[in-house]
Motif scaffolding. Structure first.
Motif, PDB file in Angstrom:
ATOM      1  N   VAL A   1       0.850  -1.185   0.000  1.00  0.00           N
ATOM      2  CA  VAL A   1       0.000   0.000   0.000  1.00  0.00           C
ATOM      3  C   VAL A   1       0.889   1.239   0.000  1.00  0.00           C
ATOM      4  O   VAL A   1       1.789   1.374   0.839  1.00  0.00           O
ATOM      5  N   HIS A   2       0.653   2.129  -0.948  1.00  0.00           N
ATOM      6  CA  HIS A   2       1.391   3.394  -1.044  1.00  0.00           C
ATOM      7  C   HIS A   2       0.388   4.541  -0.975  1.00  0.00           C
ATOM      8  O   HIS A   2      -0.574   4.571  -1.745  1.00  0.00           O
ATOM      9  N   LEU A   3       0.598   5.459  -0.035  1.00  0.00           N
ATOM     10  CA  LEU A   3      -0.303   6.597   0.153  1.00  0.00           C
ATOM     11  C   LEU A   3       0.447   7.917   0.061  1.00  0.00           C
ATOM     12  O   LEU A   3       1.680   7.954   0.086  1.00  0.00           O
ATOM     13  N   HIS A   4      -0.319   9.002  -0.002  1.00  0.00           N
ATOM     14  CA  HIS A   4       0.229  10.353   0.123  1.00  0.00           C
ATOM     15  C   HIS A   4      -0.344  10.977   1.399  1.00  0.00           C
ATOM     16  O   HIS A   4      -0.817  12.108   1.393  1.00  0.00           O
ATOM     17  N   SER A   5      -0.310  10.239   2.488  1.00  0.00           N
ATOM     18  CA  SER A   5      -0.914  10.688   3.747  1.00  0.00           C
ATOM     19  C   SER A   5      -0.133  11.858   4.339  1.00  0.00           C
ATOM     20  O   SER A   5       1.102  11.828   4.411  1.00  0.00           O
ATOM     21  N   THR A   6      -0.846  12.864   4.801  1.00  0.00           N
ATOM     22  CA  THR A   6      -0.284  14.177   5.128  1.00  0.00           C
ATOM     23  C   THR A   6       0.864  14.129   6.126  1.00  0.00           C
ATOM     24  O   THR A   6       1.934  14.703   5.892  1.00  0.00           O
TER      25      THR A   6
ATOM     26  N   PRO B   1       4.387   7.323   2.220  1.00  0.00           N
ATOM     27  CA  PRO B   1       4.760   6.007   2.723  1.00  0.00           C
ATOM     28  C   PRO B   1       4.407   4.879   1.766  1.00  0.00           C
ATOM     29  O   PRO B   1       3.445   4.967   1.002  1.00  0.00           O
ATOM     30  N   VAL B   2       5.200   3.812   1.826  1.00  0.00           N
ATOM     31  CA  VAL B   2       4.878   2.575   1.117  1.00  0.00           C
ATOM     32  C   VAL B   2       5.166   1.436   2.077  1.00  0.00           C
ATOM     33  O   VAL B   2       6.241   1.354   2.660  1.00  0.00           O
ATOM     34  N   VAL B   3       4.157   0.580   2.279  1.00  0.00           N
ATOM     35  CA  VAL B   3       4.231  -0.459   3.303  1.00  0.00           C
ATOM     36  C   VAL B   3       3.785  -1.790   2.712  1.00  0.00           C
ATOM     37  O   VAL B   3       2.805  -1.849   1.968  1.00  0.00           O
ATOM     38  N   SER B   4       4.510  -2.841   3.054  1.00  0.00           N
ATOM     39  CA  SER B   4       4.114  -4.183   2.621  1.00  0.00           C
ATOM     40  C   SER B   4       3.609  -4.973   3.815  1.00  0.00           C
ATOM     41  O   SER B   4       3.938  -4.675   4.966  1.00  0.00           O
TER      42      SER B   4
END
Length: 219
Positions: free
Chosen positions: A92-97, A162-165
Motif C-alpha cells: 500500500v502506497h499513500l500520500h498521507s499528510t 509512505p509505502v508499506v508491505s
C-alpha cells in the motif's frame, strides 16, 4: 481468498483510506500478489475511493498487463518490495499528510525515520526507512528499495509518501495507518522532549512478539 474477493477487498479498503483523507484525489496505489505469481494493482490516475473491481490491472509475474486498465506508474516500487520482502503479499502506497511531512524534516534518520514511540508502531511497522526523493514513477526508486535488502516492510519516500508491505492486504493497510498516526504524534511532540520507549522496553516487545527489526535499529 478468490481473485474476485481480493478485487472486492482492494476496492473496499481503498475507499476506506480515501474517505478518511489518508490519500487525496487520485493519489496512492494498492497491489496484492496472487497465488500464480502475478498480481492485481490499482490503475493509473484512479482514485482509491472510486475503484471498480473489474477495471483493476491484472499483471503476470513479469509485470505485463493481462487485463484491466493501465496500471499505476508506481509498478516498479511495488515490484521491488515483492522481490526483496519474501513475506510480502500486499503493498500500500499513500500520500498521507503527516507521513509526507515527516519525510521532509531534516533531522530524520534514513535508517529509522521514527523513534520507538509506541508499542503498536513497532509491532505493526517495525522500523521505517527513508529513501531519497525520486520523481513519481521513476524506475530508480526500485533500486533504492532493493538497496534496503528486504530489511524494512515500512518505507518513507522523501517528499512523496509512505509505502508499506504486509503478509495480507489488511495487515499492510493497518500498518500504513499506524505509520501515519505515529508520524502525527511525532509532529505534535516535536521539540517537547517526549519519553520514548526504552531499549529494555523495545527488547521486551521484540522478544514477546518476535519482531524482526533491522540490525541497526535495536534501540
Amino acid at each position: 481468498m478468490s481473485e474476485t474477493k481480493i478485487r472486492e477487498e482492494i476496492c473496499r479498503l481503498g475507499r476506506s483510506l480515501f474517505e478518511r483523507g489518508l490519500t487525496p484525489g487520485s493519489s496512492g496505489n494498492i497491489s496484492v500478489k496472487l497465488d500464480d505469481g502475478g498480481w492485481l494493482v490499482t490503475p493509473t490516475n484512479a482514485s482509491l475511493g472510486f475503484l471498480d473491481p473489474v477495471r483493476l490491472s491484472r499483471l503476470d509475474a513479469a509485470g505485463k498487463l493481462l487485463s484491466g486498465d493501465a496500471p499505476t506508474k508506481e509498478v516498479p516500487l511495488h515490484s521491488a518490495l515483492y522481490e526483496t520482502r519474501a513475506p510480502a503479499r500486499a503493498v500500500v502506497h499513500l500520500h498521507s499528510t503527516h507521513s509526507v511531512a515527516l519525510s521532509m524534516l531534516p533531522e530524520i534518520d534514513p535508517r529509522a525515520a521514527l523513534p520507538p514511540m509506541t508499542a503498536y508502531y513497532l509491532m505493526k511497522c517495525g522500523a521505517t526507512a527513508l529513501v531519497p526523493y525520486y520523481r513519481p514513477g521513476d524506475p530508480a526508486v526500485a533500486d533504492a528499495i532493493k538497496g534496503l535488502a528486504g530489511k524494512y516492510s515500512s518505507v518513507l519516500l522523501a517528499n512523496h509518501g509512505p509505502v508499506v508491505s504486509g503478509d495480507t492486504l489488511e495487515a499492510a493497510v493497518f500498518a500504513v495507518e499506524e505509520l501515519e498516526e505515529t508520524a502525527k504524534l511525532y509532529l505534535l511532540l516535536r521539540g517537547l522532549n517526549p519519553r520514548y520507549l526504552t531499549p529494555a522496553q523495545v527488547a521486551d516487545l521484540t522478544k514477546v512478539f518476535e519482531l524482526k527489526l533491522p540490525d541497526d535499529h535495536q534501540h
